[in-house]
Design a protein around this motif. Sequence first.
Motif, mmCIF file in Angstrom:
data_model
loop_
_atom_site.group_PDB
_atom_site.id
_atom_site.type_symbol
_atom_site.label_atom_id
_atom_site.label_comp_id
_atom_site.label_asym_id
_atom_site.label_seq_id
_atom_site.Cartn_x
_atom_site.Cartn_y
_atom_site.Cartn_z
ATOM 1 N N VAL A 87 -29.144 1.651 -12.613
ATOM 2 C CA VAL A 87 -30.611 1.628 -12.648
ATOM 3 C C VAL A 87 -31.148 0.621 -11.643
ATOM 4 N N GLN B 21 -30.185 9.905 -15.128
ATOM 5 C CA GLN B 21 -30.846 8.668 -14.729
ATOM 6 C C GLN B 21 -31.650 8.854 -13.446
ATOM 7 N N GLU C 1 -24.604 1.348 -16.612
ATOM 8 C CA GLU C 1 -25.939 1.932 -16.421
ATOM 9 C C GLU C 1 -26.939 0.923 -15.871
ATOM 10 N N ARG D 60 -35.043 10.220 -14.523
ATOM 11 C CA ARG D 60 -35.838 9.186 -15.196
ATOM 12 C C ARG D 60 -36.377 8.164 -14.198
ATOM 13 N N THR D 61 -35.536 7.755 -13.253
ATOM 14 C CA THR D 61 -35.955 6.748 -12.280
ATOM 15 C C THR D 61 -37.065 7.281 -11.381
#
Length: 241
Positions: A94, A203, A90, A206-207
């Motif tokens: 990210v 993700q 992860e 969220r990013t």
Amino acid sequence: MTPADRRTILVVDDEPHIVRFTAMNLEVEGFNVVTAGNGMEALQALDAGDVIDLVVLDVMMPELDGFETLRRIRAESSVPVIFVTVRGDEADRVAGLDLGADDYLTKPFSPRELVSRIRALFRRADLSVIEATEPPRLQEVVVDDWLTIDFDQSRVVAGSKEMRLRPTEYRLLYQLVSNPGQLLSHDTLLERVWGPEYRGEHQYVRTYVTYLRQKLERDPRNPEYILSERGLGYRFKDLEN
């Protein structure tokens, strides 16, 4: 941009057999393919003047790794970039998204999956920020004296400063603003903004929410517009209150 069936893809990897295999599968699907064996060759290909519509970029390469290559690409270009790498944890994912990658595939992956992700990226690039099939169509939204959003002109002003948003950021913002006060789950946002291929890839949401908060909020660490429901999703502030 060139027609979808003749778009040009730059494949960057230091393993020749992977480059050949990837290029062959993309050519079978109707794409033009340019190849590079490392990051420096990739930058040279992008600077050569030929139109590159998308980059498939390995991370672990000699001379210039994929992360640094992407940093240099983003200093000059918004061309879509898909990372492909054995580094699938992860933190690396990210880091790649934070640098501006549009997608991140972990090796090994199937050629069909890569082609599916490529076509999804081109669909997002080709569609206008606002889907014509989504009534009612929002135009200018004055949230308050800090934030004004004009979807018709693809223009966002925060604190008297005009902010440049990428197409995916606009599409995500539209989904949130057009449903003020309503909780939208991660998977709902993924399907509406990225496409059904991305269900479960929380993700990404969220990013991109982080990107939007950095551009829209007075204090991104204490957001007042894009609000979180931990573990569930996001909602835009209720404009009636």
